[in-house]
Design a protein around this motif. Sequence first.
Motif, PDB file in Angstrom:
ATOM      1  N   PRO A  79     -34.597  -7.498 -35.533  1.00  0.00           N
ATOM      2  CA  PRO A  79     -34.050  -7.469 -34.324  1.00  0.00           C
ATOM      3  C   PRO A  79     -33.992  -8.649 -33.309  1.00  0.00           C
ATOM      4  O   PRO A  79     -33.237  -8.872 -32.570  1.00  0.00           O
ATOM      5  CB  PRO A  79     -34.533  -6.220 -33.703  1.00  0.00           C
ATOM      6  CG  PRO A  79     -35.978  -6.508 -34.165  1.00  0.00           C
ATOM      7  CD  PRO A  79     -35.787  -6.776 -35.616  1.00  0.00           C
ATOM      8  N   ASP A  99     -23.992  -5.535 -26.856  1.00  0.00           N
ATOM      9  CA  ASP A  99     -23.687  -5.007 -28.288  1.00  0.00           C
ATOM     10  C   ASP A  99     -22.379  -4.326 -28.602  1.00  0.00           C
ATOM     11  O   ASP A  99     -22.009  -4.254 -29.594  1.00  0.00           O
ATOM     12  CB  ASP A  99     -24.743  -3.644 -28.457  1.00  0.00           C
ATOM     13  CG  ASP A  99     -26.245  -4.373 -28.657  1.00  0.00           C
ATOM     14  OD1 ASP A  99     -26.402  -5.738 -28.901  1.00  0.00           O
ATOM     15  OD2 ASP A  99     -27.201  -3.468 -28.924  1.00  0.00           O
ATOM     16  N   PHE A 110     -24.832  -7.981 -33.321  1.00  0.00           N
ATOM     17  CA  PHE A 110     -25.553  -7.567 -32.058  1.00  0.00           C
ATOM     18  C   PHE A 110     -25.004  -8.347 -31.265  1.00  0.00           C
ATOM     19  O   PHE A 110     -24.545  -9.737 -31.062  1.00  0.00           O
ATOM     20  CB  PHE A 110     -26.852  -8.164 -32.130  1.00  0.00           C
ATOM     21  CG  PHE A 110     -28.053  -7.343 -33.015  1.00  0.00           C
ATOM     22  CD1 PHE A 110     -27.922  -5.670 -33.075  1.00  0.00           C
ATOM     23  CD2 PHE A 110     -28.962  -7.944 -33.908  1.00  0.00           C
ATOM     24  CE1 PHE A 110     -28.706  -5.115 -34.104  1.00  0.00           C
ATOM     25  CE2 PHE A 110     -29.566  -6.989 -34.882  1.00  0.00           C
ATOM     26  CZ  PHE A 110     -29.613  -5.894 -34.641  1.00  0.00           C
ATOM     27  N   GLN A 184     -31.975 -11.574 -28.795  1.00  0.00           N
ATOM     28  CA  GLN A 184     -31.546 -10.694 -30.002  1.00  0.00           C
ATOM     29  C   GLN A 184     -30.886 -11.510 -31.003  1.00  0.00           C
ATOM     30  O   GLN A 184     -30.754 -12.641 -30.677  1.00  0.00           O
ATOM     31  CB  GLN A 184     -30.460  -9.731 -29.431  1.00  0.00           C
ATOM     32  CG  GLN A 184     -30.876  -8.698 -28.421  1.00  0.00           C
ATOM     33  CD  GLN A 184     -29.478  -7.666 -28.066  1.00  0.00           C
ATOM     34  OE1 GLN A 184     -28.632  -8.305 -27.190  1.00  0.00           O
ATOM     35  NE2 GLN A 184     -29.007  -6.938 -28.994  1.00  0.00           N
ATOM     36  N   PHE A 244     -34.590  -4.242 -25.474  1.00  0.00           N
ATOM     37  CA  PHE A 244     -34.717  -5.082 -26.775  1.00  0.00           C
ATOM     38  C   PHE A 244     -35.970  -5.756 -27.015  1.00  0.00           C
ATOM     39  O   PHE A 244     -36.385  -5.656 -28.305  1.00  0.00           O
ATOM     40  CB  PHE A 244     -33.208  -5.983 -26.857  1.00  0.00           C
ATOM     41  CG  PHE A 244     -32.029  -5.648 -26.815  1.00  0.00           C
ATOM     42  CD1 PHE A 244     -31.358  -4.562 -27.583  1.00  0.00           C
ATOM     43  CD2 PHE A 244     -31.663  -5.755 -25.579  1.00  0.00           C
ATOM     44  CE1 PHE A 244     -30.213  -3.968 -27.521  1.00  0.00           C
ATOM     45  CE2 PHE A 244     -30.113  -5.108 -25.367  1.00  0.00           C
ATOM     46  CZ  PHE A 244     -29.635  -4.399 -26.386  1.00  0.00           C
TER      47      PHE A 244
END
Length: 310
Positions: A79, A99, A110, A184, A244
């Motif tokens: 991630p 997202d 992402f 991300q 995140f």
Amino acid sequence: MELLFLEPVFKEAIWGGTRLKEAFGYDIPSDTTGECWAISAHENGECRVAGGPYDGRSLSSLWKENKSLFGGYPGDKFPLLVKIIDAKEDLSIQVHPDDAYAGLHENGSFGKTECWYILDCAPAAEIVIGHHAKDREEMEAMVRDGRWKEFVRTQSIKKGDFFQIEPGCVHAIKGGTLILETQQSSDITYRLYDYDRLSDGKPRQLHTEQSIAVIKAPFEEDKTTPERTEEEGAVRTHLVTCQFYSVDKYEIEGLFAKKFQKYFTNVSVISGSGLVNGIPLKAGQHFIIPADSGECRFEGTMTIICSNPE
């Protein structure tokens, strides 16, 4: 559980320089090297494990085939992505999607929420963060008319500053700045303005329509306030927690022992040297502490930045 040390991947850019070599001793590909992808399983720049039982394995293959290393964190993609960016010259003024927009318009990618820790910068340095438009209508007019001086909001910076950059926030790193970026795992950037620069004799591509679609207006300044606490052997500065990731800085002096959270932890050594679990460490090294690693023992004088997925 053995620590996963990673081989960084380097990216050249028209705004890049040589600081990655000068500050960290990296073997960079040219004098215009802009980025070190330090912890990455992204297909545009994937790290491999250096040493240990997983030597030579790609991070994405470990993610797919050895999920226990990552505490069973959900999702089919690693991630997060950790970079060091050397901006010798100004980066383009840009914005990232969230997202929802990226998933719909960028083949299921992402979005890109990111944060910056200023490793070093020139005197009187600044960044672009945010804009001055009072609403979306004014934002679109300013962008289409190219009223960049009126539109763009700048902020002075110094070494050790920290910024959380949400999707929809207009931003740019300016020349003379070295940062560590936690983000991300996404490579989606919408370029709004590039100072009319030429690359190979041509202007670089702009993404005006996508930018207008995702820019948030009016700009809301991030109110994240880093919190410092003293732990035995280290000063911890909690930099941010968002949906995140969570990011912390540890300034270690002597022996510092810590058991990290249930998922994995990304670690970047940004200054100093020492040992981790008896393994020599120096600035510019990056590794992952797998889940269920137990207590990690750091010894020496060094500063590390750690990130965990949320």
